[in-house]
Design an enzyme around this catalytic site. Structure first.
Site, PDB file in Angstrom:
ATOM      1  CD  GLU A   1      -2.029   2.497  -3.382  1.00  0.00           C
ATOM      2  OE1 GLU A   1      -1.976   3.437  -4.336  1.00  0.00           O
ATOM      3  OE2 GLU A   1      -1.776   2.945  -2.144  1.00  0.00           O
TER       4      GLU A   1
ATOM      5  CG  ASP B   1      -8.683   3.741   0.287  1.00  0.00           C
ATOM      6  OD1 ASP B   1      -9.388   3.685   1.305  1.00  0.00           O
ATOM      7  OD2 ASP B   1      -7.739   3.744   0.296  1.00  0.00           O
TER       8      ASP B   1
ATOM      9  CG  ASP C   1      -2.048   1.136   1.108  1.00  0.00           C
ATOM     10  OD1 ASP C   1      -2.766   1.154   0.249  1.00  0.00           O
ATOM     11  OD2 ASP C   1      -2.039   1.890   2.094  1.00  0.00           O
TER      12      ASP C   1
END
Length: 501
Positions: A343, A397, A296
């Protein structure tokens, strides 16, 4: 690379009779569904412990290594002999809707305490297995269990508000606390043993069906964590253990004032001196748990947004370089190739894109970002995808596709979407059109959030970055996955060459 597809669904979002998704029967049923529907990847979010005080976010945890004991399945504990069926008879009547973290945690804590008392008095044949687990994981388990015990003894205060000797890890001064702390430490180790025992059984089952499990490694760790307490020199802290700078990102798609995450930022100079030992250990730990690991906020390994502590928003930060090349060269010598996914969303400059592309890591293309007018949208447009990347309709998200289409997409973006699809698409079928776009992409892996597969609206959104409200609570309902959905997904997956065997 063989074409494949999969579903994004966090473990907490599974149905369960105990108020929160767990590693029990419904997880195995979901793995069976993936197999029958021709899916090769089950993507989840971090399995780390969550806390009501931290908004229940799996990206804000007390440990970068530990597992979330809320995910331990009581039903599996009965099957394994740690509990009896009568131990579950006092479970509250949980509703089928969103997760009630407090109620679920209260019940799980009681059940785990019963399991611990039973095991500690007659561990039997599993005692050796437990001791082997404690030995193999001691590089993080000892610190974490002690940290959790001290957190309890200090009334859940943050570690930098403990007595100075405990902040400084002068453990010999435990003194009168030692009798009180010892059983807390052992019980926490037992909880971790149960979690990882159940997790490995589920992963083995998935792999046996030909389904890979893709985990998620959060870039930052929370200040009030075993990691920062145990390794304070790796972070930019002041002499009182407080963050000198905190994490975030500048104004972006999700927030006009930026996102102020508030985590301590790394001191990469100190990390470099150890050849990134803590980071390497963390990545290797995750690769024992998952077949693939998404990093991430991977752009933070190139440069990260540093905000002075005490700032009210993230707007007045600055970009600080990180040693991406040196770090990844070191990491590459320690881990198998092809196991990491970057990511690479957010504020990505051409310089950052060049570094990430040079590393050869698969990145992410998100279709909800593909129809804007800016240069960044072109990166996500289907005609610009490349084979090594992962394509998504949206992420945890984003809003759901239906929620995005109904309430977020601008008119000019909708016009581009319609032009791309060749015809106008109604709200009731837009999720299917976006799933087709993802599956037909040249990107080797397509991942569909479960909410989009079901065509759910904005109420099913998992998270809103920098948003205020109750997120991380959505759950799949019993019966929402049926044969029609399974057959449609398998047919679409086969049409676009993503079913193997």
């Amino acid at each position: 690379m063989a074409r494949r597809s999969g579903i994004l669904l966090h473990v907490t979002s599974l149905p369960s009779r105990f108020g929160i998704g767990d590693l029990g029967p419904e997880a195995y049923r979901f793995a069976d569904f993936l197999h029958r529907a021709g899916q090769r990847v089950w993507q989840i979010l971090p399995l780390a412990p969550t806390d009501v005080r931290m908004g229940n976010s799996p990206y804000s945890s007390s440990s970068a290594f530990a597992g979330n004991s809320l995910l331990i399945s009581p039903e599996r504990l009965v099957e394994e002999g740690f509990l009896s069926r009568s131990d579950l008879s006092g479970a509250p009547r949980f509703r089928h809707g969103d997760i009630d973290y407090r109620l679920a945690a209260a019940f799980k804590e009681r059940a785990l305490s019963v399991a611990w008392r039973r095991f500690s008095t007659c561990g039997g044949r599993l005692q050796t297995d437990y001791e082997a687990f404690c030995l193999s994981e001691r590089h993080w388990l000892d610190d974490f269990s002690l940290f959790m015990a001290l957190t309890t003894l200090f009334g859940s205060k943050a570690w930098n508000r403990w007595s100075q000797e405990f902040q400084d890890r002068r453990i010999k001064v435990l003194g009168s606390h030692i009798e009180e702390a010892a059983p807390l430490i052992e019980e926490e180790k037992f909880h971790q043993y149960l979690f990882f025992r159940q997790w490995r059984a589920l992963k083995d089952y998935c792999n046996g069906l030909g389904v890979l499990v893709m985990g998620d490694l959060s870039y930052y760790v929370h200040h009030d964590s075993a990691d920062v307490w145990g390794n304070p020199t790796l972070f930019k802290l002041d002499e009182r253990g407080r963050s000198s700078f905190v994490s975030g990102v500048p104004p972006d798609y999700f927030s006009r004032t930026g996102q102020l995450w508030g985590n301590p930022v790394y001191d990469w100079g100190v990390l470099r001196k150890s050849r990134y030992a803590w980071w390497v250990s963390r990545v290797r730990h995750n690769l024992k748990l998952f077949d693939l690991v998404r990093i991430d906020h991977c752009r933070g390994l190139v440069s990260y947004w540093e905000v002075p502590a005490g700032s009210r928003t993230a707007a007045k930060g600055k970009w600080v370089p990180a040693p991406a090349g040196d770090f990844f060269r070191t990491l590459a010598r320690k881990i198998p190739p092809g196991s990491l996914v970057a990511e690479d969303l957010g504020f990505i400059t051409p310089e950052v894109r060049a570094v990430l592309d040079g590393l050869g890591l698969p990145g992410m293309r998100v279709l909800q970002f593909a129809f804007g007018s800016g240069a960044g949208s072109q990166h996500h447009a289907p005609h610009n995808h490349i084979e090594r990347d992962f394509v998504y309709t949206g992420t945890h998200d984003n809003n759901t596709v239906r929620g995005w289409f109904d309430g977020e997409i601008k008119m000019e973006e909708k016009d581009r979407l319609f032009a791309y699809l060749g015809k106008a698409v109604g709200a009731e079928r837009v999720h299917e059109a976006m799933i087709r776009l993802a599956l037909m992409s040249v990107a080797g892996t397509a991942i569909i959030p479960m909410q989009d597969l079901l065509g759910l609206g904005g109420k099913a959104r998992m998270n809103l970055p920098a948003g205020k409200g109750n997120y991380w609570r959505w759950r799949l309902q019993p019966g929402q996955i049926d044969r029609r959905l399974e057959q449609w997904l398998r047919e679409m997956t086969g049409t676009y060459g993503r079913v193997q065997g």
